[in-house]
Design an enzyme around this catalytic site. Structure first.
Site, mmCIF file in Angstrom:
data_model
loop_
_atom_site.group_PDB
_atom_site.id
_atom_site.type_symbol
_atom_site.label_atom_id
_atom_site.label_comp_id
_atom_site.label_asym_id
_atom_site.label_seq_id
_atom_site.Cartn_x
_atom_site.Cartn_y
_atom_site.Cartn_z
ATOM 1 N N CYS A 36 10.406 -1.651 -9.942
ATOM 2 C CA CYS A 36 9.610 -0.788 -9.054
ATOM 3 C C CYS A 36 10.502 0.126 -8.232
ATOM 4 C CB CYS A 36 8.689 -1.628 -8.165
ATOM 5 S SG CYS A 36 7.311 -2.385 -9.069
ATOM 6 N N GLU A 76 0.827 -1.214 0.000
ATOM 7 C CA GLU A 76 0.000 0.000 0.000
ATOM 8 C C GLU A 76 0.858 1.260 0.000
ATOM 9 O OE1 GLU A 76 -2.939 -0.271 -0.903
ATOM 10 O OE2 GLU A 76 -3.232 -2.391 -0.468
ATOM 11 N N HIS A 102 0.259 -1.967 -9.881
ATOM 12 C CA HIS A 102 0.532 -3.386 -9.712
ATOM 13 C C HIS A 102 1.577 -3.848 -10.720
ATOM 14 C CE1 HIS A 102 -3.562 -3.886 -7.596
ATOM 15 N NE2 HIS A 102 -2.594 -3.713 -6.724
ATOM 16 N N CYS A 103 2.465 -4.685 -10.248
ATOM 17 C CA CYS A 103 3.598 -5.172 -11.026
ATOM 18 C C CYS A 103 3.321 -6.603 -11.486
ATOM 19 C CB CYS A 103 4.846 -5.137 -10.134
ATOM 20 S SG CYS A 103 6.366 -5.680 -10.948
ATOM 21 N N CYS A 110 10.583 -5.111 -6.591
ATOM 22 C CA CYS A 110 11.515 -5.599 -7.603
ATOM 23 C C CYS A 110 12.392 -4.435 -8.079
ATOM 24 C CB CYS A 110 10.756 -6.224 -8.778
ATOM 25 S SG CYS A 110 9.827 -5.036 -9.788
ATOM 26 N N CYS A 121 7.493 -9.683 -6.845
ATOM 27 C CA CYS A 121 7.435 -8.285 -6.394
ATOM 28 C C CYS A 121 6.273 -8.080 -5.434
ATOM 29 C CB CYS A 121 7.285 -7.343 -7.588
ATOM 30 S SG CYS A 121 7.282 -5.585 -7.127
#
Length: 177
Positions: free
Chosen positions: A170, A133, A142-143, A167, A148
């Site tokens: 990110c 969050e 979102h990855c 990751c 991740c």
């Protein structure tokens, strides 16, 4: 590089060591200073008797309206069952690129699924949710990387399968690489 200050606000009872462990991991993950605060709120205002759950949208707006949310990122920590109108339940939510989010450990506990309490697993799940969050508050979506922490989690098993950190992609997105 250091990101903005992060404040974790506990609304309700949490064991001190759980919060301190989460704070330490979050501080390292985001390379930020971190404050732990206690918040007080009358949760009955956010309760939906028809659903027997608490309205996540309204709680998020409450956390976002707190004065301390103006300096850095703030995440409200709850132990109640959260929902938003379009979903049966949520683990948490945040304003994308905003300053606030919420997370609840209610559905992260094995007892919610008729299984034996596992405090270590609960700690791990809650830590992942908090980092997830907060990632949204830093603008991360979102990855698709399976490990991740920003990978979407519909079910608690999804949280168990992903890692507890961002990751490389990110991390780069928010300036940590």
């Amino acid at each position: 590089m250091s990101l903005q200050n992060i404040t974790l606000i506990s609304f309700g009872y949490f064991e001190k060591d759980i919060l301190e462990k989460i704070a330490e991991v979050v501080k390292l993950e985001f390379r930020s200073s971190l404050n732990l605060k206690e918040g007080h709120i009358d949760l009955s205002e956010y309760y939906d008797p028809g659903r027997r759950q608490y309205n996540g949208n309204k709680l998020l707006k409450h956390v976002d309206g707190l004065p301390l949310a103006e300096s850095g990122k703030s995440l409200g920590l709850f132990s109640v069952d959260l929902f938003i109108p379009i979903l049966t339940y949520i683990f948490g939510q945040a304003f994308l690129g905003g300053r606030s989010g919420i997370a609840s450990l209610y559905r992260l506990n094995n007892t919610s699924y008729g299984m034996k309490t596992d405090s270590k697993l609960l700690q791990t799940r809650f830590t992942k949710e908090v980092i997830h969050e907060l990632g949204h508050t830093f603008g991360l979506i979102h990855c698709n990387q399976p490990t991740c922490v920003m990978r979407s989690s519909t079910y608690v098993e999804d949280i168990d399968q992903k890692g507890h950190s961002l990751c490389h992609h990110c991390r780069k997105e928010i300036g940590l690489v």
